[in-house]
Scaffold this motif. Structure first.
Motif, mmCIF file in Angstrom:
data_model
loop_
_atom_site.group_PDB
_atom_site.id
_atom_site.type_symbol
_atom_site.label_atom_id
_atom_site.label_comp_id
_atom_site.label_asym_id
_atom_site.label_seq_id
_atom_site.Cartn_x
_atom_site.Cartn_y
_atom_site.Cartn_z
ATOM 1 N N VAL A 238 63.048 64.414 -3.904
ATOM 2 C CA VAL A 238 61.907 65.193 -3.409
ATOM 3 C C VAL A 238 60.889 64.328 -2.663
ATOM 4 C CG1 VAL A 238 59.891 66.543 -4.143
ATOM 5 C CG2 VAL A 238 62.163 67.099 -5.034
ATOM 6 N N PRO A 239 60.509 63.142 -3.157
ATOM 7 C CA PRO A 239 59.561 62.309 -2.401
ATOM 8 C C PRO A 239 60.102 61.942 -1.012
ATOM 9 C CG PRO A 239 59.680 61.571 -4.670
ATOM 10 C CD PRO A 239 60.794 62.558 -4.490
ATOM 11 N N TRP A 240 61.379 61.607 -0.928
ATOM 12 C CA TRP A 240 61.990 61.267 0.371
ATOM 13 C C TRP A 240 61.999 62.482 1.295
ATOM 14 C CZ3 TRP A 240 66.607 63.082 2.644
ATOM 15 C CH2 TRP A 240 67.004 62.415 3.810
ATOM 16 N N ILE A 241 62.338 63.635 0.760
ATOM 17 C CA ILE A 241 62.364 64.863 1.558
ATOM 18 C C ILE A 241 60.978 65.155 2.112
ATOM 19 C CG2 ILE A 241 62.678 67.367 1.464
ATOM 20 C CD1 ILE A 241 64.848 66.861 -0.693
ATOM 21 N N ARG A 242 59.957 65.059 1.282
ATOM 22 C CA ARG A 242 58.588 65.323 1.731
ATOM 23 C C ARG A 242 58.166 64.365 2.833
ATOM 24 N NH1 ARG A 242 55.941 66.008 -4.313
ATOM 25 N NH2 ARG A 242 56.583 68.184 -4.682
ATOM 26 N N LYS A 243 58.534 63.098 2.674
ATOM 27 C CA LYS A 243 58.177 62.094 3.676
ATOM 28 C C LYS A 243 58.812 62.418 5.020
ATOM 29 C CE LYS A 243 60.299 58.171 3.778
ATOM 30 N NZ LYS A 243 60.821 56.811 3.445
ATOM 31 N N GLU A 244 60.090 62.792 4.993
ATOM 32 C CA GLU A 244 60.793 63.099 6.239
ATOM 33 C C GLU A 244 60.275 64.387 6.869
ATOM 34 O OE1 GLU A 244 62.634 61.010 7.762
ATOM 35 O OE2 GLU A 244 62.588 59.584 6.103
ATOM 36 N N LEU A 245 59.883 65.347 6.047
ATOM 37 C CA LEU A 245 59.329 66.590 6.592
ATOM 38 C C LEU A 245 57.989 66.330 7.291
ATOM 39 C CD1 LEU A 245 60.118 69.183 3.765
ATOM 40 C CD2 LEU A 245 61.276 68.913 5.965
ATOM 41 N N ARG A 246 57.221 65.395 6.760
ATOM 42 C CA ARG A 246 55.967 65.033 7.429
ATOM 43 C C ARG A 246 56.261 64.417 8.794
ATOM 44 N NH1 ARG A 246 54.330 63.577 2.061
ATOM 45 N NH2 ARG A 246 54.972 61.409 2.372
ATOM 46 N N LYS A 247 57.323 63.635 8.888
ATOM 47 C CA LYS A 247 57.710 63.049 10.175
ATOM 48 C C LYS A 247 58.150 64.142 11.144
ATOM 49 C CE LYS A 247 59.277 58.591 8.311
ATOM 50 N NZ LYS A 247 60.448 57.678 8.142
ATOM 51 N N PHE A 248 58.860 65.143 10.626
ATOM 52 C CA PHE A 248 59.263 66.270 11.466
ATOM 53 C C PHE A 248 58.033 66.929 12.071
ATOM 54 C CE2 PHE A 248 63.656 67.583 9.550
ATOM 55 C CZ PHE A 248 64.152 66.339 9.893
ATOM 56 N N ALA A 249 57.011 67.125 11.243
ATOM 57 C CA ALA A 249 55.787 67.775 11.701
ATOM 58 C C ALA A 249 55.103 66.958 12.790
ATOM 59 C CB ALA A 249 54.843 67.988 10.526
ATOM 60 N N LEU A 250 55.101 65.641 12.636
ATOM 61 C CA LEU A 250 54.476 64.766 13.628
ATOM 62 C C LEU A 250 55.199 64.834 14.966
ATOM 63 C CD1 LEU A 250 53.691 61.601 11.474
ATOM 64 C CD2 LEU A 250 52.051 63.246 12.401
ATOM 65 N N GLN A 251 56.504 65.023 14.916
ATOM 66 C CA GLN A 251 57.292 65.102 16.148
ATOM 67 C C GLN A 251 56.908 66.322 16.982
ATOM 68 O OE1 GLN A 251 61.438 65.011 15.097
ATOM 69 N NE2 GLN A 251 61.291 63.006 14.126
ATOM 70 N N ASP A 252 56.358 67.344 16.338
ATOM 71 C CA ASP A 252 55.997 68.574 17.055
ATOM 72 C C ASP A 252 54.588 68.548 17.631
ATOM 73 O OD1 ASP A 252 58.466 69.730 16.573
ATOM 74 O OD2 ASP A 252 57.833 70.573 14.640
ATOM 75 N N LEU A 253 53.843 67.466 17.355
ATOM 76 C CA LEU A 253 52.497 67.370 17.892
ATOM 77 C C LEU A 253 52.538 67.071 19.386
ATOM 78 C CD1 LEU A 253 50.706 65.275 15.101
ATOM 79 C CD2 LEU A 253 50.497 67.736 15.513
ATOM 80 N N PRO A 254 51.570 67.563 20.159
ATOM 81 C CA PRO A 254 51.536 67.275 21.603
ATOM 82 C C PRO A 254 51.469 65.780 21.870
ATOM 83 C CG PRO A 254 50.020 69.047 21.033
ATOM 84 C CD PRO A 254 50.485 68.452 19.726
ATOM 85 N N ASP A 255 52.178 65.352 22.894
ATOM 86 C CA ASP A 255 52.192 63.953 23.318
ATOM 87 C C ASP A 255 52.791 63.014 22.277
ATOM 88 O OD1 ASP A 255 48.956 64.610 24.659
ATOM 89 O OD2 ASP A 255 50.875 64.678 25.714
ATOM 90 N N SER A 256 53.561 63.553 21.353
ATOM 91 C CA SER A 256 54.217 62.686 20.357
ATOM 92 C C SER A 256 55.357 61.936 21.012
ATOM 93 C CB SER A 256 54.763 63.519 19.195
ATOM 94 O OG SER A 256 55.567 62.716 18.360
ATOM 95 N N PRO A 257 55.423 60.607 20.890
ATOM 96 C CA PRO A 257 56.477 59.824 21.517
ATOM 97 C C PRO A 257 57.882 60.248 21.078
ATOM 98 C CG PRO A 257 54.708 58.425 20.726
ATOM 99 C CD PRO A 257 54.467 59.773 20.162
ATOM 100 N N SER A 258 58.000 60.764 19.848
ATOM 101 C CA SER A 258 59.327 61.112 19.314
ATOM 102 C C SER A 258 59.658 62.577 19.519
ATOM 103 C CB SER A 258 59.402 60.767 17.827
ATOM 104 O OG SER A 258 58.405 61.453 17.105
ATOM 105 N N SER A 259 58.756 63.318 20.182
ATOM 106 C CA SER A 259 59.004 64.740 20.387
ATOM 107 C C SER A 259 60.067 64.946 21.434
ATOM 108 C CB SER A 259 57.719 65.432 20.801
ATOM 109 O OG SER A 259 57.943 66.802 21.037
ATOM 110 N N ASP A 260 60.940 65.960 21.229
ATOM 111 C CA ASP A 260 61.990 66.257 22.203
ATOM 112 C C ASP A 260 61.375 66.819 23.484
ATOM 113 O OD1 ASP A 260 63.865 65.470 20.392
ATOM 114 O OD2 ASP A 260 64.270 67.499 19.638
#
Length: 260
Positions: A238-260
């Motif tokens: 669960v801690p690992w899953i939560r951490k990765e989900l937070r990264k997913f959320a960051l990828q969706d932010l405008p101007d995110s370097p890792s965003s598709d």
């Protein structure tokens, strides 16, 4: 049903081959498991489950070691050979395999797939709850596993979703049958002692559902026996899953370097 990682020991499951089955189970009521995900990786198939609109959990061995693999996730399916109006398909470009996943021992057999765009939640597509951090299921608990895997050791894969009930076993049961079952904190031992019910090839990555929560992920079993069977213990990650989900959320932010 049974999808297994590439294991080198004769005591473990055969390499994951992309086919799957539920042995001794039955067809589920259509769309009664709206969290189920069908993963297609070319000639192979796996299961998975939706945990939030943009994330599916599955087994790492479904993609690990494969080159140039393309993953298509289908939600809202009952018959995967039909174009049901309820189905939502996603060409997945991003997934994360647990950094300590081992093909040799099947440890940390878990991965998280990012859906983009997010899934549209409906009566036939919805999320399943996860257990809390380190929450455990008591031996003797009746759980169920669903998938589109094989219905017999020599049969073909199922086009419709099927499920089977399995009982959580004591850790020593798996320790006696499976030499590599020694990570009890990260694995769950379950199965049917009468060897009439099981998951098989093609069911890997699907959830072991206990008391309405996804407590396990179909991982592996003995090469020559359908009892017992091993699941990744979701609560341990669960801690690992939560951490990765937070990264997913960051990828969706405008101007995110890792965003598709």
């Amino acid at each position: 049903m049974l999808l297994l990682p590439l294991l080198t020991s004769a005591f473990l499951l055969v390499p994951w081959a992309g086919a799957g089955r539920i042995i001794g189970g039955s067809e589920v009521k259509p769309h009664s498991r709206p969290y189920m995900a069908y993963l297609s990786t070319g000639k192979s198939r796996c299961g998975g489950f939706l945990i939030q609109p943009d994330a599916v959990l599955s087994a790492a061995h479904c993609v690990a070691g494969k080159k140039n693999v393309t993953v298509i996730v289908t939600l809202g399916a009952h018959n995967v050979e039909k174009r049901e109006l309820s189905q939502q398909k996603f060409h997945v470009r991003h997934w994360v395999i647990h950094p300590k996943y081992s093909q040799n021992t099947s440890e940390n057999d878990i991965m998280l797939l990012k859906l983009k765009p997010k899934a549209k939640l409906t009566k036939k597509v919805s999320c399943i709850s996860l257990p809390s951090d380190n929450e455990r299921v008591k031996p003797g608990t009746k759980c169920n596993v669903a998938g589109w895997g094989r219905t017999s050791t020599s049969g073909s894969v199922s086009s419709v979703l099927r499920e089977v009930d399995l009982e959580v076993q004591c850790d020593n049961v798996c320790g006696e049958h499976l030499k590599k079952y020694y990570r009890q904190t990260s694995m769950i031992c379950a199965g049917d002692e009468n060897s009439k019910k099981a998951f098989f090839e093609g069911d890997s990555g699907g959830p072991l559902v206990c008391n309405g929560k996804a407590h396990g992920i179909v991982s592996y079993r003995h090469k020559y026996s359908i009892f017992p069977e091993i699941f990744t213990r979701v609560s341990n990650f669960v801690p690992w899953i939560r951490k990765e989900l937070r990264k997913f959320a960051l990828q969706d932010l405008p101007d995110s370097p890792s965003s598709d």
